[in-house]
Design an enzyme around this catalytic site. Structure first.
Site, PDB file in Angstrom:
ATOM      1  N   CYS A  25      -0.589 -39.907  -7.661  1.00 24.56           N
ATOM      2  CA  CYS A  25      -0.636 -38.921  -8.736  1.00 24.56           C
ATOM      3  C   CYS A  25       0.505 -37.916  -8.583  1.00 24.56           C
ATOM      4  O   CYS A  25       0.736 -37.379  -7.497  1.00 24.56           O
ATOM      5  CB  CYS A  25      -1.973 -38.196  -8.736  1.00 24.56           C
ATOM      6  SG  CYS A  25      -3.356 -39.235  -9.252  1.00 24.56           S
ATOM      7  N   GLN A  99      -2.474 -48.155 -12.653  1.00 23.89           N
ATOM      8  CA  GLN A  99      -3.856 -48.001 -12.209  1.00 23.89           C
ATOM      9  C   GLN A  99      -4.641 -47.266 -13.293  1.00 23.89           C
ATOM     10  O   GLN A  99      -4.200 -46.220 -13.787  1.00 23.89           O
ATOM     11  CB  GLN A  99      -3.898 -47.212 -10.898  1.00 23.89           C
ATOM     12  CG  GLN A  99      -5.259 -47.121 -10.241  1.00 23.89           C
ATOM     13  CD  GLN A  99      -5.206 -46.273  -8.974  1.00 23.89           C
ATOM     14  OE1 GLN A  99      -5.016 -45.065  -9.043  1.00 23.89           O
ATOM     15  NE2 GLN A  99      -5.366 -46.910  -7.827  1.00 23.89           N
ATOM     16  N   TYR A 182     -13.922 -41.569  -6.745  1.00 22.66           N
ATOM     17  CA  TYR A 182     -13.876 -41.415  -8.192  1.00 22.66           C
ATOM     18  C   TYR A 182     -15.004 -42.221  -8.828  1.00 22.66           C
ATOM     19  O   TYR A 182     -15.822 -42.831  -8.140  1.00 22.66           O
ATOM     20  CB  TYR A 182     -12.485 -41.773  -8.709  1.00 22.66           C
ATOM     21  CG  TYR A 182     -11.423 -40.841  -8.150  1.00 22.66           C
ATOM     22  CD1 TYR A 182     -11.571 -39.456  -8.274  1.00 22.66           C
ATOM     23  CD2 TYR A 182     -10.316 -41.325  -7.474  1.00 22.66           C
ATOM     24  CE1 TYR A 182     -10.626 -38.590  -7.741  1.00 22.66           C
ATOM     25  CE2 TYR A 182      -9.364 -40.462  -6.937  1.00 22.66           C
ATOM     26  CZ  TYR A 182      -9.523 -39.089  -7.075  1.00 22.66           C
ATOM     27  OH  TYR A 182      -8.606 -38.228  -6.544  1.00 22.66           O
ATOM     28  N   ARG A 230      -8.785 -51.503  -6.625  1.00 26.03           N
ATOM     29  CA  ARG A 230      -8.706 -50.692  -5.409  1.00 26.03           C
ATOM     30  C   ARG A 230     -10.102 -50.219  -5.042  1.00 26.03           C
ATOM     31  O   ARG A 230     -10.817 -49.659  -5.877  1.00 26.03           O
ATOM     32  CB  ARG A 230      -7.772 -49.489  -5.578  1.00 26.03           C
ATOM     33  CG  ARG A 230      -7.830 -48.519  -4.384  1.00 26.03           C
ATOM     34  CD  ARG A 230      -6.701 -47.516  -4.353  1.00 26.03           C
ATOM     35  NE  ARG A 230      -5.510 -48.105  -3.742  1.00 26.03           N
ATOM     36  CZ  ARG A 230      -4.451 -47.387  -3.296  1.00 26.03           C
ATOM     37  NH1 ARG A 230      -4.446 -46.075  -3.416  1.00 26.03           N
ATOM     38  NH2 ARG A 230      -3.428 -47.993  -2.751  1.00 26.03           N
ATOM     39  N   LEU A 301      -0.680 -45.223   6.249  1.00 22.18           N
ATOM     40  CA  LEU A 301       0.242 -44.913   7.347  1.00 22.18           C
ATOM     41  C   LEU A 301       1.005 -46.155   7.801  1.00 22.18           C
ATOM     42  O   LEU A 301       1.123 -46.431   8.998  1.00 22.18           O
ATOM     43  CB  LEU A 301      -0.512 -44.261   8.512  1.00 22.18           C
ATOM     44  CG  LEU A 301      -1.099 -42.880   8.208  1.00 22.18           C
ATOM     45  CD1 LEU A 301      -1.739 -42.290   9.453  1.00 22.18           C
ATOM     46  CD2 LEU A 301      -0.029 -41.931   7.670  1.00 22.18           C
ATOM     47  N   ARG A 324       3.206 -42.297   1.133  1.00 20.01           N
ATOM     48  CA  ARG A 324       4.042 -41.229   1.674  1.00 20.01           C
ATOM     49  C   ARG A 324       5.407 -41.742   2.132  1.00 20.01           C
ATOM     50  O   ARG A 324       6.425 -41.074   1.945  1.00 20.01           O
ATOM     51  CB  ARG A 324       3.322 -40.525   2.835  1.00 20.01           C
ATOM     52  CG  ARG A 324       2.146 -39.667   2.401  1.00 20.01           C
ATOM     53  CD  ARG A 324       1.446 -39.066   3.603  1.00 20.01           C
ATOM     54  NE  ARG A 324       0.350 -38.176   3.230  1.00 20.01           N
ATOM     55  CZ  ARG A 324      -0.891 -38.573   2.958  1.00 20.01           C
ATOM     56  NH1 ARG A 324      -1.194 -39.868   3.029  1.00 20.01           N
ATOM     57  NH2 ARG A 324      -1.822 -37.706   2.621  1.00 20.01           N
TER      58      ARG A 324
END
Length: 357
Positions: A25, A99, A182, A230, A301, A324
């Site tokens: 997002c 998505q 969600y 997902r 990660l 990230r």
């Protein structure tokens, strides 16, 4: 050729490598519209060589947004701005995905850099949230309205309509967001779903709403285009959703025409104890792939070329999704190919900068 840079074909779509830009997002929309930020953000990752780029969670309705600034697909007016982006991604060798999401009881919040706090319905920019049950996400937070039959029907309709708009906008992969606490995850987990009707109680009842939405979307999504889901493979909380539940669900979704399970975790409990570390969620992708017999994507990660290569080469997952690390390095695929000794073409405009040794 490294395994990370081997092609993968799902249905009629070939990804030229196994590196995926995970949906992240950006909270950079006004009334759900894609902006120049989205074009540059996603477009730079295509220039960087990602095989698949999944645009951030697009809300299927205004009330399904996490924040007032979320991307949306609840209106035909959203299509042109997104089509501009998908055209660029395809022209630069990446498959465009998106998505589709509804935040449920985690809707109506400020943006993270504004504190990320819930906005109550009586506050400016706030709205009434909905959920499987009238249970707040956090103590003292807004209480959602428990969805009735009319509300459930509307959400199914909204997912189907959003998928049709995604197709018109040029996306070739659609991912249903059933993770991170969600709405659809809220139905799956007994922590957030305390219904006593056909959508609550047993495992079969709690997965029913997601399965109905999958059927709705698969019915209009072309047979040669992949459909991903997902999930949060575990709530990391006693009495919640478990990895074994995820395996059982994934086997059912495979039968329904889902092509890949994107394996994340957590998000449904505010203070769950999560053992975060390099590749900490990869075992979920490996377990689901092995036990449910469905392709999986690994997240969490994954930060180096060698780590990503090992995940694919060892058969733990079929795709690696970077979040990230992709923010830190939009050109991760180009750099990873050099690290792994796999000669990949660079955009001709950047060719002069390609490492030669």
């Amino acid at each position: 050729m490294s395994q990370l840079f081997s092609p993968l074909t799902l249905r009629g779509i070939q990804f030229n490598n196994r590196i995926v830009v995970s949906p992240m997002c950006q909270y950079a929309s006004v009334d759900g519209f894609a902006s120049d930020w989205h074009l540059v953000h996603l477009g730079s990752r295509a220039v960087g060589g990602a095989g698949l780029i999944i645009a951030e969670a697009a809300a299927i309705s205004p009330e399904g947004r996490i924040t007032p600034h979320d991307l949306g697909l609840w209106s035909d007016e959203h299509i042109p701005g997104l089509k501009r982006i998908t055209n660029f991604l395809k022209a630069n060798g990446s498959v465009p995905g998106i998505q589709l999401a509804h935040a449920g009881r985690k809707a109506s919040h400020n943006r993270p850099w504004e504190g990320g706090k819930a906005i109550f319905p009586n506050e400016a920019e706030g709205w009434q949230t909905v959920a499987p049950s009238a249970l707040s996400f956090a103590e003292g937070g807004p209480v959602p309205t428990a969805l009735d039959d009319e509300g459930l029907h509307k959400i199914r309709y909204d997912f189907r309509e959003a998928a049709e708009r995604a197709l018109e906008a040029g996306f070739r992969v659609v991912e249903i967001h059933a993770a991170h606490g969600y709405l659809l995850h809220q139905f799956l987990s007994p922590i957030s779903n305390q219904r006593t009707d056909q959508y609550g109680g047993s495992f079969e009842n709690r997965v029913r709403f997601l399965r109905e939405i999958i059927d709705d979307v698969r019915a209009i999504w072309p047979t040669d285009f992949p459909l991903f889901v997902r999930i949060s493979a575990t709530d990391w909380t006693e009495g919640g959703w478990t990895p074994n539940d995820s395996v059982a669900l994934s086997a059912l979704l495979k039968e329904q025409g889902v092509d890949l399970i994107d394996c994340s975790s957590g998000g449904n409990v505010p203070h769950a104890t999560i053992p975060v570390g390099p590749g900490y969620q990869v075992p979920f992708a490996e377990q689901i792939k092995r036990e449910a017999g469905i392709p999986t994507g690994a997240v969490g990660l994954i930060t180096s070329a060698e780590q990503a290569e090992e995940i694919i080469a060892s058969g733990q997952a079929d795709l690696v999704l970077l979040a990230r690390e992709s923010l830190r390095d939009p050109y991760f695929p180009l750099h990873a190919a050099h690290t792994l000794g796999d000669d990949r073409p660079w955009p001709v405009q950047y060719e002069r900068a390609k490492p030669r040794g």
